[in-house]
Write an enzyme that holds these catalytic residues in place. Sequence first.
Site, PDB file in Angstrom:
ATOM      1  N   ASN A  43       0.837  -1.198   0.000  1.00 20.84           N
ATOM      2  CA  ASN A  43       0.000   0.000   0.000  1.00 20.84           C
ATOM      3  C   ASN A  43       0.873   1.251   0.000  1.00 20.84           C
ATOM      4  O   ASN A  43       1.970   1.271   0.565  1.00 20.84           O
ATOM      5  CB  ASN A  43      -1.012  -0.005   1.158  1.00 20.84           C
ATOM      6  CG  ASN A  43      -0.424  -0.193   2.526  1.00 20.84           C
ATOM      7  OD1 ASN A  43       0.594  -0.862   2.698  1.00 20.84           O
ATOM      8  ND2 ASN A  43      -1.060   0.390   3.527  1.00 20.84           N
ATOM      9  N   GLU A  45       0.329   5.345   0.691  1.00 20.21           N
ATOM     10  CA  GLU A  45      -0.608   6.364   1.186  1.00 20.21           C
ATOM     11  C   GLU A  45      -0.181   7.761   0.752  1.00 20.21           C
ATOM     12  O   GLU A  45       0.951   7.982   0.307  1.00 20.21           O
ATOM     13  CB  GLU A  45      -0.703   6.268   2.715  1.00 20.21           C
ATOM     14  CG  GLU A  45      -1.250   4.915   3.146  1.00 20.21           C
ATOM     15  CD  GLU A  45      -1.492   4.792   4.628  1.00 20.21           C
ATOM     16  OE1 GLU A  45      -1.008   5.654   5.405  1.00 20.21           O
ATOM     17  OE2 GLU A  45      -2.172   3.821   5.019  1.00 20.21           O
ATOM     18  N   CYS A  54      -4.228   0.607  -2.413  1.00 23.57           N
ATOM     19  CA  CYS A  54      -4.002  -0.631  -1.662  1.00 23.57           C
ATOM     20  C   CYS A  54      -2.940  -1.502  -2.331  1.00 23.57           C
ATOM     21  O   CYS A  54      -2.704  -1.419  -3.544  1.00 23.57           O
ATOM     22  CB  CYS A  54      -5.283  -1.447  -1.577  1.00 23.57           C
ATOM     23  SG  CYS A  54      -6.627  -0.677  -0.676  1.00 23.57           S
ATOM     24  N   GLU A  56      -3.048  -4.611  -3.081  1.00 25.06           N
ATOM     25  CA  GLU A  56      -3.571  -5.515  -4.115  1.00 25.06           C
ATOM     26  C   GLU A  56      -3.614  -4.838  -5.469  1.00 25.06           C
ATOM     27  O   GLU A  56      -3.295  -5.427  -6.498  1.00 25.06           O
ATOM     28  CB  GLU A  56      -4.987  -5.980  -3.739  1.00 25.06           C
ATOM     29  CG  GLU A  56      -5.073  -6.777  -2.452  1.00 25.06           C
ATOM     30  CD  GLU A  56      -5.322  -5.917  -1.227  1.00 25.06           C
ATOM     31  OE1 GLU A  56      -4.765  -4.792  -1.135  1.00 25.06           O
ATOM     32  OE2 GLU A  56      -6.067  -6.370  -0.346  1.00 25.06           O
ATOM     33  N   CYS A  87     -10.375  -4.864   0.137  1.00 32.94           N
ATOM     34  CA  CYS A  87     -11.501  -3.928   0.189  1.00 32.94           C
ATOM     35  C   CYS A  87     -12.361  -4.103  -1.063  1.00 32.94           C
ATOM     36  O   CYS A  87     -11.989  -4.783  -2.028  1.00 32.94           O
ATOM     37  CB  CYS A  87     -10.984  -2.488   0.309  1.00 32.94           C
ATOM     38  SG  CYS A  87     -10.362  -1.806  -1.236  1.00 32.94           S
ATOM     39  N   CYS A  90     -10.730  -3.129  -4.409  1.00 32.33           N
ATOM     40  CA  CYS A  90      -9.741  -4.126  -4.862  1.00 32.33           C
ATOM     41  C   CYS A  90     -10.429  -5.392  -5.370  1.00 32.33           C
ATOM     42  O   CYS A  90      -9.971  -5.995  -6.348  1.00 32.33           O
ATOM     43  CB  CYS A  90      -8.768  -4.454  -3.742  1.00 32.33           C
ATOM     44  SG  CYS A  90      -7.600  -3.112  -3.437  1.00 32.33           S
TER      45      CYS A  90
HETATM   46  N1  THU Z   1      -5.147  -1.586   2.652  1.00 33.95           N
HETATM   47  C1  THU Z   1      -4.573  -2.399   1.720  1.00 33.95           C
HETATM   48  O1  THU Z   1      -3.512  -2.073   1.171  1.00 33.95           O
HETATM   49  N2  THU Z   1      -5.194  -3.567   1.428  1.00 33.95           N
HETATM   50  C2  THU Z   1      -6.269  -4.074   2.091  1.00 33.95           C
HETATM   51  O2  THU Z   1      -6.714  -5.181   1.790  1.00 33.95           O
HETATM   52  C3  THU Z   1      -6.910  -3.278   3.142  1.00 33.95           C
HETATM   53  C4  THU Z   1      -6.425  -1.884   3.277  1.00 33.95           C
HETATM   54  C5  THU Z   1      -4.449  -0.354   3.039  1.00 33.95           C
HETATM   55  C6  THU Z   1      -5.042   0.936   2.577  1.00 33.95           C
HETATM   56  C7  THU Z   1      -4.500   1.901   3.618  1.00 33.95           C
HETATM   57  O3  THU Z   1      -3.205   2.307   3.250  1.00 33.95           O
HETATM   58  C8  THU Z   1      -4.399   1.072   4.875  1.00 33.95           C
HETATM   59  O4  THU Z   1      -4.416  -0.284   4.443  1.00 33.95           O
HETATM   60  C9  THU Z   1      -5.509   1.297   5.886  1.00 33.95           C
HETATM   61  O5  THU Z   1      -6.746   1.211   5.278  1.00 33.95           O
END
Ligand code: THU
Length: 130
Positions: A43, A45, A54, A56, A87, A90
């Site tokens: 991920n 941000e 994310c 994925e 999520c 994704c």
């Molecule tokens: N996140 C992912 O990368 N994948 C997931 O399956 C769930 C959420 C990340 C997005 C964000 O950077 C952090 O987790 C919190 O939501």
Amino acid sequence: MRVSDPLVAAARAARRHAVAPYSRFKVGAALETADGRVITGCNVENASYGLTICAERVAMFTALAAGHRRFRRIAIVADTMAPTPPCGACRQILWEFGGDLEVILANLRRESGRHQLSELLPLPFDKRNL
Ligand code: THU
């Protein structure tokens, strides 16, 4: 005890590169192509939170950009006791480009579940609906 799946090991390694200064919730993903290659993502941000992407989707878009088009499995790793499922956004992206992938959920020590994407995204919207 079962030897850890190398795809899960790849997702754990990818998680180490996560850029998650706001949530501090680091996620790694490893996508296996139909010909057995492994493409990873983490991920990433942003201070404008909605631009966060994310792990994925980073893995899938990286794989597509490298020319891969057929996929078998994806492993997703977070440092949580309960599984961290993909999520909704994704799930839609994985379905679009990966179809009914096997989705392997794990934390830093163990696997916590294996699912087909069709179980996680029943009644999907896709090109058949257009
Ligand atoms: N996140 C992912 O990368 N994948 C997931 O399956 C769930 C959420 C990340 C997005 C964000 O950077 C952090 O987790 C919190 O939501």
